[in-house]
Design an enzyme around this catalytic site. Structure first.
Site, PDB file in Angstrom:
ATOM      1  N   ASP A  26       0.854  -8.112  -4.387  1.00 21.42           N
ATOM      2  CA  ASP A  26      -0.479  -7.505  -4.438  1.00 21.42           C
ATOM      3  C   ASP A  26      -1.566  -8.581  -4.402  1.00 21.42           C
ATOM      4  OD1 ASP A  26      -2.344  -5.521  -4.578  1.00 21.42           O
ATOM      5  OD2 ASP A  26      -2.040  -5.066  -6.692  1.00 21.42           O
ATOM      6  N   GLY A  27      -2.706  -8.210  -3.835  1.00 18.13           N
ATOM      7  CA  GLY A  27      -3.873  -9.097  -3.883  1.00 18.13           C
ATOM      8  C   GLY A  27      -4.270  -9.729  -2.555  1.00 18.13           C
ATOM      9  N   ARG A  30      -8.032  -8.897  -1.777  1.00 21.29           N
ATOM     10  CA  ARG A  30      -8.991  -9.640  -2.617  1.00 21.29           C
ATOM     11  C   ARG A  30      -9.005 -11.124  -2.263  1.00 21.29           C
ATOM     12  NH1 ARG A  30      -6.493  -7.484  -7.858  1.00 21.29           N
ATOM     13  NH2 ARG A  30      -5.119  -6.546  -6.321  1.00 21.29           N
ATOM     14  N   ARG A  39      -9.439  -8.301   5.787  1.00 17.43           N
ATOM     15  CA  ARG A  39      -8.265  -8.021   4.955  1.00 17.43           C
ATOM     16  C   ARG A  39      -6.958  -8.417   5.650  1.00 17.43           C
ATOM     17  NH1 ARG A  39      -8.531  -4.774   0.694  1.00 17.43           N
ATOM     18  NH2 ARG A  39      -6.433  -4.033   1.119  1.00 17.43           N
ATOM     19  N   ASN A  74       0.124   3.850   0.995  1.00 13.60           N
ATOM     20  CA  ASN A  74      -0.614   2.951   1.896  1.00 13.60           C
ATOM     21  C   ASN A  74      -0.918   3.580   3.262  1.00 13.60           C
ATOM     22  OD1 ASN A  74       1.019  -0.134   0.757  1.00 13.60           O
ATOM     23  ND2 ASN A  74      -0.896   0.790   0.072  1.00 13.60           N
ATOM     24  N   ARG A 194       4.810  -8.708 -10.513  1.00 13.96           N
ATOM     25  CA  ARG A 194       3.664  -8.141  -9.814  1.00 13.96           C
ATOM     26  C   ARG A 194       2.532  -9.168  -9.849  1.00 13.96           C
ATOM     27  NH1 ARG A 194       1.112  -2.220  -9.272  1.00 13.96           N
ATOM     28  NH2 ARG A 194      -0.490  -2.824  -7.784  1.00 13.96           N
ATOM     29  N   SER A 202       3.240   1.413  -9.798  1.00 14.33           N
ATOM     30  CA  SER A 202       2.849   1.936  -8.488  1.00 14.33           C
ATOM     31  C   SER A 202       3.981   2.594  -7.695  1.00 14.33           C
ATOM     32  CB  SER A 202       2.191   0.838  -7.646  1.00 14.33           C
ATOM     33  OG  SER A 202       1.032   0.391  -8.283  1.00 14.33           O
TER      34      SER A 202
HETATM   35  C1  FPP Z   1      -0.986  -5.632  -1.070  1.00 16.91           C
HETATM   36  O1  FPP Z   1      -2.227  -6.266  -1.060  1.00 16.91           O
HETATM   37  C2  FPP Z   1      -0.194  -5.992   0.110  1.00 16.91           C
HETATM   38  C3  FPP Z   1       0.228  -5.123   1.083  1.00 16.91           C
HETATM   39  C4  FPP Z   1      -0.084  -3.682   1.044  1.00 16.91           C
HETATM   40  C5  FPP Z   1       0.979  -5.581   2.263  1.00 16.91           C
HETATM   41  C6  FPP Z   1       1.943  -6.700   2.021  1.00 16.91           C
HETATM   42  C7  FPP Z   1       2.655  -7.023   3.279  1.00 16.91           C
HETATM   43  C8  FPP Z   1       2.911  -8.271   3.715  1.00 16.91           C
HETATM   44  C9  FPP Z   1       2.556  -9.511   2.991  1.00 16.91           C
HETATM   45  C10 FPP Z   1       3.664  -8.428   4.999  1.00 16.91           C
HETATM   46  C11 FPP Z   1       5.123  -8.558   4.665  1.00 16.91           C
HETATM   47  C12 FPP Z   1       5.980  -8.449   5.829  1.00 16.91           C
HETATM   48  C13 FPP Z   1       7.316  -8.280   5.741  1.00 16.91           C
HETATM   49  C14 FPP Z   1       8.084  -8.087   6.982  1.00 16.91           C
HETATM   50  C15 FPP Z   1       8.042  -8.262   4.451  1.00 16.91           C
HETATM   51  P1  FPP Z   1      -3.535  -5.357  -1.039  1.00 16.91           P
HETATM   52  O2  FPP Z   1      -3.924  -5.110   0.373  1.00 16.91           O
HETATM   53  O3  FPP Z   1      -3.292  -4.130  -1.854  1.00 16.91           O
HETATM   54  O4  FPP Z   1      -4.560  -6.301  -1.744  1.00 16.91           O
HETATM   55  P2  FPP Z   1      -5.819  -5.856  -2.630  1.00 16.91           P
HETATM   56  O5  FPP Z   1      -5.262  -5.086  -3.798  1.00 16.91           O
HETATM   57  O6  FPP Z   1      -6.387  -7.179  -3.050  1.00 16.91           O
HETATM   58  O7  FPP Z   1      -6.728  -5.063  -1.767  1.00 16.91           O
END
Ligand code: FPP
Length: 256
Positions: A26-27, A30, A39, A74, A194, A202
């Protein structure tokens, strides 16, 4: 001088290594916002952290790693972010596949894959097929995944098996139920990490995490490297896992 990463790694006790680590990455959003970048830039940097934790897991002998890449919830993000993430998943799987296969890593996708675009589905099924006999580590990618959905699906399959007299209601136990989950090929995770300072599960592996140790860190996923991973495992190894018993009942040098 040895690096901090190496010193954390050297502190790890092989006998207490978790067999299965699950991560809520996560993150990314941000992280990107702090840098005034879109993003999707955060997500693409997050792939570097994926590579680092996979490598680190192989190095220290973690046998199962489950990464929460995309939840059922998502799908409700803006269309541009959803399609950007899907393209990133395919390009990552395509790019990393050879190295993973060479390192004897089995790749499994867990989630409601029927919802994925055909191009993604084809790629992931091919990847699963080619790596199915690999034994060094199992990398579960939770994609289009929701735990409540997974549990409801398991209940549905059990109801069908009962109605077809394949099993009787008395055969349904906590252990047999878990065989109907998508993670039946992996043991339950001992450790959940996490990132990004959120204290939530979640809708991730709700059934499987009955006795999982939870570790939360403020580090945003794109900044989560090998050092942070070893540090999390080091903290896990300091915990006393009692499974409802009292300290005195535990074998003194066990992490169970
Ligand atoms: C959460 O951050 C992250 C995700 C929803 C996507 C994570 C996916 C990857 C890093 C790609 C991985 C690829 C493979 C094939 C394993 P967020 O967008 O919720 O961040 P935020 O909470 O800061 O907005």
């Amino acid at each position: 001088m040895i690096s901090k990463t190496e010193s954390y790694k050297q502190l790890l006790v092989p006998e207490k290594m978790p067999q299965h680590v699950a991560i809520i990455m996560d993150g990314n959003g941000r992280w990107a916002k702090k840098k005034n970048r879109p993003r999707l830039f955060g997500h693409s940097q997050g792939v570097k952290s994926v590579r680092n934790v996979v490598e680190a897991s192989v190095e220290i002998g973690v046998k199962h790693l489950t990464l929460y890449a995309f939840s059922l919830e998502n799908w409700n993000r803006p269309q541009s972010e959803v399609s950007g993430l899907m393209s990133l998943m395919i390009s990552t799987i395509q790019k990393e596949f050879k190295t993973l296969h060479k390192n004897n890593v089995r790749i499994k996708l867990v989630g409601n894959l029927a919802l994925l675009p055909t191009s993604v589905k084809e790629k992931v099924f091919e990847t699963e097929r080619i790596t199915q006999n690999n034994t060094a580590m199992t990398l579960n990618i939770a994609l289009s995944y929701g735990s409540q959905w997974e549990i409801a699906e398991a209940a549905k399959k059990i109801a069908i098996d009962v109605s077809q007299n394949k099993i009787s209601p008395d055969d349904i136990t906590p252990e047999s139920f878990s065989q109907y989950l998508l993670t039946s090929h992996s043991p339950d995770p001992e450790l959940l990490i996490r990132t990004s300072g959120e204290f939530r599960i979640s809708n991730f592996l709700l059934y499987q995490m009955a006795y999982t140790e939870l570790y939360f860190t403020d580090t945003l996923w794109p900044d989560f490297g090998k050092e942070a991973f070893y540090e999390a495992i080091y903290h896990f190894q300091q915990r006393e896992r009692r499974f409802g018993k009292i300290s005195e009942q535990l074998p003194s040098n066990s992490n169970q």
